[in-house]
Design a protein around this motif. Structure first.
Motif, short mmCIF file in Angstrom:
data_model
loop_
_atom_site.label_atom_id
_atom_site.label_comp_id
_atom_site.label_asym_id
_atom_site.label_seq_id
_atom_site.Cartn_x
_atom_site.Cartn_y
_atom_site.Cartn_z
N ALA A 81 0.84 -1.20 0.00
CA ALA A 81 0.00 0.00 0.00
C ALA A 81 0.88 1.25 0.00
O ALA A 81 1.89 1.30 0.69
CB ALA A 81 -0.91 0.01 1.22
N PRO A 82 0.53 2.26 -0.77
CA PRO A 82 1.32 3.50 -0.78
C PRO A 82 1.19 4.24 0.53
O PRO A 82 0.18 4.16 1.22
CB PRO A 82 0.69 4.29 -1.94
N GLU A 83 2.26 4.96 0.89
CA GLU A 83 2.22 5.77 2.10
C GLU A 83 1.28 6.96 1.91
O GLU A 83 0.69 7.46 2.87
CB GLU A 83 3.62 6.25 2.46
N LYS A 109 2.60 7.22 -3.76
CA LYS A 109 3.95 7.60 -3.32
C LYS A 109 4.32 6.78 -2.09
O LYS A 109 3.49 6.49 -1.23
CB LYS A 109 3.96 9.09 -2.99
N GLY A 110 5.60 6.41 -2.00
CA GLY A 110 6.08 5.70 -0.81
C GLY A 110 6.14 4.21 -0.98
O GLY A 110 5.37 3.62 -1.75
N GLY A 111 7.06 3.55 -0.28
CA GLY A 111 7.20 2.11 -0.37
C GLY A 111 7.61 1.67 -1.76
O GLY A 111 8.46 2.31 -2.40
N LEU A 112 7.01 0.61 -2.25
CA LEU A 112 7.33 0.09 -3.58
C LEU A 112 7.03 1.10 -4.68
O LEU A 112 7.59 1.02 -5.77
CB LEU A 112 6.55 -1.19 -3.85
N PHE A 113 6.14 2.02 -4.39
CA PHE A 113 5.72 2.98 -5.41
C PHE A 113 6.76 4.07 -5.67
O PHE A 113 6.65 4.82 -6.63
CB PHE A 113 4.38 3.61 -5.01
N SER A 114 7.74 4.18 -4.80
CA SER A 114 8.78 5.20 -4.99
C SER A 114 10.13 4.58 -5.34
O SER A 114 11.13 5.29 -5.44
CB SER A 114 8.91 6.05 -3.72
N PRO A 134 4.49 -1.53 -8.57
CA PRO A 134 3.25 -2.28 -8.81
C PRO A 134 2.51 -1.75 -10.02
O PRO A 134 2.46 -0.53 -10.26
CB PRO A 134 2.45 -2.04 -7.52
N LYS A 135 1.93 -2.66 -10.79
CA LYS A 135 1.21 -2.27 -12.01
C LYS A 135 -0.15 -1.64 -11.70
O LYS A 135 -0.78 -1.02 -12.56
CB LYS A 135 1.02 -3.48 -12.92
N GLU A 136 -0.61 -1.83 -10.49
CA GLU A 136 -1.86 -1.21 -10.06
C GLU A 136 -1.80 -1.02 -8.55
O GLU A 136 -0.97 -1.63 -7.86
CB GLU A 136 -3.06 -2.06 -10.44
#
Length: 269
Positions: free
Chosen positions: A94-96, A108-113, A254-256
């Motif tokens: 889950a994004p921060e 934004k954040g975690g795997l998303f950044s 992540p793709k989504e």
């Protein structure tokens, strides 16, 4: 004498009628909610969600959000998440922070950044319906959902509606069909409203038995404040985000954006 007694009876009745204040009918939560749907206004949400397995704590996630309304409901949201355990589902997938506005979601954040080009902090995803909930399985900003919680409540005392609703019925309210495993879940809830009928608090408690893996239990408490306050949700600066389509297939992003609600535990057809 009869006249005196009759006169006393009438006088007493009149005094009691005057002394007893009129009982106002309780405000309708659904009507109160719809009155809040006005562009430029919104509400603040704070939430604590606890997940445990076999009675042992897995993680505690705290969420804060600002929701912006339109004429028919939530049109934009700015959500921030913080998990007590870095290896939990919430912190890994889950994004921060997640902003939903203008038909896009920004994470934004975690795997998303990770694995982003220099200077980029956000990933933009197409679509994405702004929601009034993230960890909470019941979205009280959907009038149908709120109406179901009020009308199906087994008790309604002190401004709190308490009851039980199956996830099968919840899915129907969302226009979805869950698989058999999810449909069996029973969600206990307590919905608190103020004198104006506006929701101030919602707690839910549900469990899912995975057999040999054990039983997972989720308890979430959500509070709603600042109804009607002026709210503006803006997308991040263009210089700080990159579209998911621009990242190659080998990117670890992540793709989504996963659904961190009850839907993430099974298949919604």
């Amino acid at each position: 004498m009869k006249r005196i007694i009759a006169g006393l009876a009438l006088t007493t009745a009149a005094a009691l009628a005057t002394a007893a204040p009129a009982q106002a009918a309780p405000a309708d939560p659904v009507k109160a909610l719809k009155k809040q749907f006005s562009a430029g206004h919104g509400v603040r949400v704070s939430e604590t969600s606890r997940t445990s397995m076999k009675g042992e704590s897995m993680a505690t996630t705290k969420t804060s959000a600002t929701l912006a309304f339109g004429a028919k409901g939530v049109v934009a949201s700015d959500i921030r998440n913080h998990s007590s355990k870095k290896d939990s589902f919430a912190s890994i997938f889950a994004p921060e922070r997640m902003v939903t506005v203008g038909g896009f979601q920004y994470a934004k954040g975690g795997l998303f950044s990770e694995d982003l080009p220099e200077g980029k902090k956000w990933v933009r995803y197409p679509g994405g319906e702004p929601s009034g909930t993230y960890n909470q399985v019941l979205d009280i900003f959907r009038p149908k959902v709120l109406d179901a919680l009020v009308t199906r409540a087994k008790t309604a005392k002190g401004g709190t509606y308490s009851g039980v609703i199956s996830y099968k019925d919840i899915a129907k309210l969302y226009g979805q069909k869950p698989d058999k495993l999810l449909g069996k879940i029973e969600v206990k809830y307590a919905l608190g409203v103020n004198a104006k009928g506006l929701v101030t608090r919602l707690t839910t408690d549900w469990a899912l038995d995975f057999g040999v893996l054990g039983k997972v239990r989720s308890q979430t408490e959500t509070r709603y404040t600042g109804w009607g306050s002026k709210v503006t949700v803006k997308a991040p600066p263009k210089s700080e985000w990159i579209d998911i389509a621009e990242l190659g297939p080998d990117a670890e992003v992540p793709k989504e954006i996963p659904d961190n609600s009850i839907n993430s535990l099974g298949t919604v057809k």
